[in-house]
Design an enzyme around this catalytic site. Structure first.
Site, PDB file in Angstrom:
ATOM      1  N   SER A 538     -71.090  52.400  77.374  1.00 16.22           N
ATOM      2  CA  SER A 538     -69.667  52.078  77.240  1.00 16.22           C
ATOM      3  C   SER A 538     -69.327  50.926  78.198  1.00 16.22           C
ATOM      4  CB  SER A 538     -68.820  53.327  77.494  1.00 16.22           C
ATOM      5  OG  SER A 538     -67.507  53.158  77.050  1.00 16.22           O
ATOM      6  N   ASP A 623     -67.442  55.029  66.087  1.00 19.25           N
ATOM      7  CA  ASP A 623     -66.960  54.998  67.465  1.00 19.25           C
ATOM      8  C   ASP A 623     -65.527  54.475  67.533  1.00 19.25           C
ATOM      9  OD1 ASP A 623     -66.599  54.628  70.236  1.00 19.25           O
ATOM     10  OD2 ASP A 623     -68.721  54.228  70.521  1.00 19.25           O
ATOM     11  N   HIS A 658     -68.420  57.734  69.632  1.00 18.29           N
ATOM     12  CA  HIS A 658     -68.666  57.356  71.022  1.00 18.29           C
ATOM     13  C   HIS A 658     -69.534  58.365  71.768  1.00 18.29           C
ATOM     14  CE1 HIS A 658     -67.689  54.553  74.214  1.00 18.29           C
ATOM     15  NE2 HIS A 658     -67.423  55.548  75.032  1.00 18.29           N
TER      16      HIS A 658
END
Length: 686
Positions: A538, A623, A658
């Site tokens: 991330s 995501d 995610h």
């Protein structure tokens, strides 16, 4: 051989992006359309290529998956906690991927009542997540939320726990969190914007009524904020919160009066952050008000809540970060951080007791656990370290005795914490600042520069990565790897200023800290550039992209998970989830100063024709936080420009978002791929 396998090549379709009299040409902008068959075909081609390149490791991946899985206790039950007359548990059964939520009335010897079996609920879904569970005050109803796409858009429903019936009430596109009023028929929930996924509206729903008739009780119109709703531990108040990176605001309503009007607690102010907890006629306020950078604890009468009425309980300290509090009938527990280390401080309300729980290490993690009962005389907390498995511990305030309710079992019979060493060392950054690094490795490892080392960091949003235990990580340690956590600026490891000096126009400190930690580890002979690997996900994936543009020669390989790498384009697009709420973290590129600074480090914008390390990049098609097209575009551009023959692999999970795969074992397959990618580069095949 790898060089005989044809790597996918994405078509170049130049798109001109212009702002501040600056023009960028993005050849792969077109990849942002997930409905375009050409995009899906490209992602599938990359997946096929990854599988082909790693095909010779397939049996090793399977073996490693089974090895990691074998350490996990398949039949497992959480430590029960008591709430409103019931004991609540979560359990896993052998061979099943998902948890089962149960409870027992009053006694642990009572008959078990299954609330939700997620294994049944997950059937026929490629992805499944049970978000929140909220039990009504009379214990007869359970509101719950589910996500079957992995974009964190949860659907709320209600189950009658006496009959097992699922009621007709069905609320879509929520955060997944549900709050009951005390009347057992009124629910509060936060709705998301369908485009940006920002939680922006709080509604009140009465069971049995039409969802379209739900009352809008709060609308957060400022796009830099998201909103949420919860119930105070005292159960006396329903609380609506609004939060941005640098400011918070709350509204309160008595739980016994669900049709009433919410009352503003303290109006938002720029750079004023505060959190509230209710107890015994007062609200306790953790805040940075009046320059309290590391936060302090104040209190105020529950009916006079503006900042003018806040009174000091624990003052601000320059060297101690106040992170959290937990309130009990007779005691206040404070979670603090000093010199990077967490401490739990116990204070009696009568002022006669004030001490810290003793901790025998400096590479550990300790935090307050689940303590829903105000009247309890025990504190539940969680402890582990880099070499000590996770423990759930109950601490008795009166006797000062600790009872380990559960210690994580590492199955297989091979793990012994005495076989491993953990330590903390300090690297000197280029500006003279000392940066801590937590390390763990098997005893007997010789520091001669030949050890493979995996260096991890996140370094954004003030999120701190504490040194915690991982049974999965043993698969690297037992094959000679050293594991390092670089506590770089951008986290709050060394206090709030540590975060402030790693964001906005100081963001590059995050990247240079990581690089300087790498150089230190090489200089001190923990590893060498032929054996050094870096991992981040991330915002930590942004870190990976930055360091390989700045110093690619330091690393033999990179793992970048759901990486945030197209910073400028994403931050200029306010239709993308989270963007407007991120301005306080990264800056607003609509302002030239921030645009220029962002562009100078944005990984995608700074890819050059030079050599890069071996790389495995992973993402999820659905995501909602880092859109799949960022890593896809990045890999396409790297393929076009890089001058080496090193591996560059992109793997897209076509079913998840995610957080990756939803099953507890399914996610191990992704980790097995990542670990084998590293081990294969080291010539380790078993």
């Amino acid at each position: 051989m790898v060089d005989k396998i044809e790597a996918p090549v994405a078509h170049k379709k130049p798109k001109e992006l212009s702002i501040h009299d600056d023009v960028r040409i993005d050849n792969y902008y077109w990849l942002n359309d997930r409905e375009n068959p050409e995009v899906i075909n490209y992602l599938k081609a990359e997946n096929k290529y990854t599988k082909q390149v790693m095909n010779h490791t397939e049996s090793f991946q399977n073996d490693l998956f089974e090895e990691m899985k074998s350490r996990i206790k398949e039949e497992d039950t959480s430590v029960p906690y008591k709430l409103n007359g019931y004991w609540y548990f979560t359990k896993f059964e052998k061979g099943k991927d998902y948890p089962i939520y149960t409870r027992k009335k009053e006694s642990l010897d009572a008959k078990e009542e299954v609330l939700f079996d997620c294994n049944e609920m997950a059937k026929n879904h490629n992805y499944f997540k049970l978000g929140g569970i909220a039990i009504s005050t009379d214990n007869k109803l359970a509101a719950f939320s589910t996500d079957i796409v992995s974009r964190r858009q949860f659907t709320i429903q209600v189950k009658n726990l006496e009959t097992g019936e699922i009621l007709d009430d069905k609320i879509i596109n929520t955060t997944g969190s549900i709050t009951w009023a005390n009347d057992n028929e009124t629910l509060f929930y936060a709705m998301k914007d369908k485009v940006t996924l920002r939680s922006h509206k709080v509604y009140r729903h009465k069971l049995g009524s039409e969802i379209n008739d739900d009352d809008l009780v709060f609308h957060e119109k400022d796009e830099a904020y998201h909103t949420f709703v919860y119930k105070s531990k005292s159960r006396k108040y329903v609380i609506i919160g609004s939060s941005s990176t640098l400011s918070t605001e709350y509204r309160v309503l008595k739980s016994d009066n669900p049709r009433g009007e919410f009352r503003l607690f303290q109006k938002r102010q720029s750079n004023l952050e505060y959190n509230i907890a209710h107890y015994n006629g007062c609200f306790y306020v953790v805040t940075n008000a009046n320059g309290a950078t590391n936060f302090k604890l104040l209190k105020t009468n529950e009916y006079e809540t503006s900042i003018d009425n806040w009174e000091e309980v624990i003052p601000h300290r320059e060297d101690v970060l106040l992170e959290d509090i937990e309130l009990f009938k007779d005691y206040l527990v404070v979670n603090e951080r000093e010199n990077g280390l967490n401490r739990l401080r116990i204070i009696s309300w009568d002022g006669n007791v004030d001490y810290y729980l003793s901790i025998p290490s400096e590479t550990y993690t300790i935090y307050i656990g689940n303590n829903p009962d105000f009247n309890s005389n025990t504190l539940r907390y969680i402890y582990n370290s880099l070499i000590t498995p996770n423990s759930v511990i109950d601490y008795n305030f009166e006797t000062k005795q600790r009872e380990v309710k559960k210690e994580q079992e590492v199955l297989g019979g091979k793990f012994n914490k005495d076989n491993y060493k953990s330590t903390r060392v300090w690297a000197t950054a280029r500006d003279g600042v000392k940066v801590p690094i937590s390390l763990v490795y098997r005893k007997g490892v010789k520091l001669n520069g030949s050890n493979p080392l995996l260096q991890y960091a996140y370094g954004s949003y003030g999120s701190t990565t504490d040194p915690s235990f991982s049974a999965i990580r043993l698969s690297l340690l037992d094959r000679g790897f050293i594991y390092a956590i670089a506590h770089i600026r951008g986290s709050e490891y060394l206090g709030r200023n540590w975060y402030e000096s790693g964001k906005l126009l100081s963001k590059k400190n995050t990247f240079t800290d990581f690089i300087d930690c790498s150089k230190f580890l090489i200089e001190e002979k923990y590893t060498s550039n032929k054996h050094l690997y870096a991992y981040g996900g991330s915002a930590g994936g942004l870190l990976m992209g930055a360091i390989i543009n700045m110093n690619p020669e330091l690393y033999n390989g990179i793992l970048a998970a759901v990486p945030f790498v197209d910073v400028v384009t994403t931050m200029l697009d306010d239709t993308i989830p989270l963007t407007t709420g991120e301005y306080d973290e990264w800056g607003n590129p609509n302002k030239k100063e921030y645009y220029d600074y962002m562009k100078s480090y944005s990984p995608y914008d700074n890819v050059e024709d030079k050599k890069y390390p071996h790389m495995l990049v992973t993402t999820g098609l659905h995501d909602s936080q880092v859109q799949y097209w960022e890593p896809a575009k990045w890999v396409a551009k790297l393929r076009e420009l890089k001058t080496d023959s090193n591996r560059l692999l992109l793997y897209t999970d076509m079913d998840s978002g995610h957080g990756g795969a939803s099953g507890r074992f399914e996610s191990l397959k992704e980790i097995a791929l990542e670990y084998v990618f590293l081990l294969d580069l080291e010539g380790i095949s078993a």
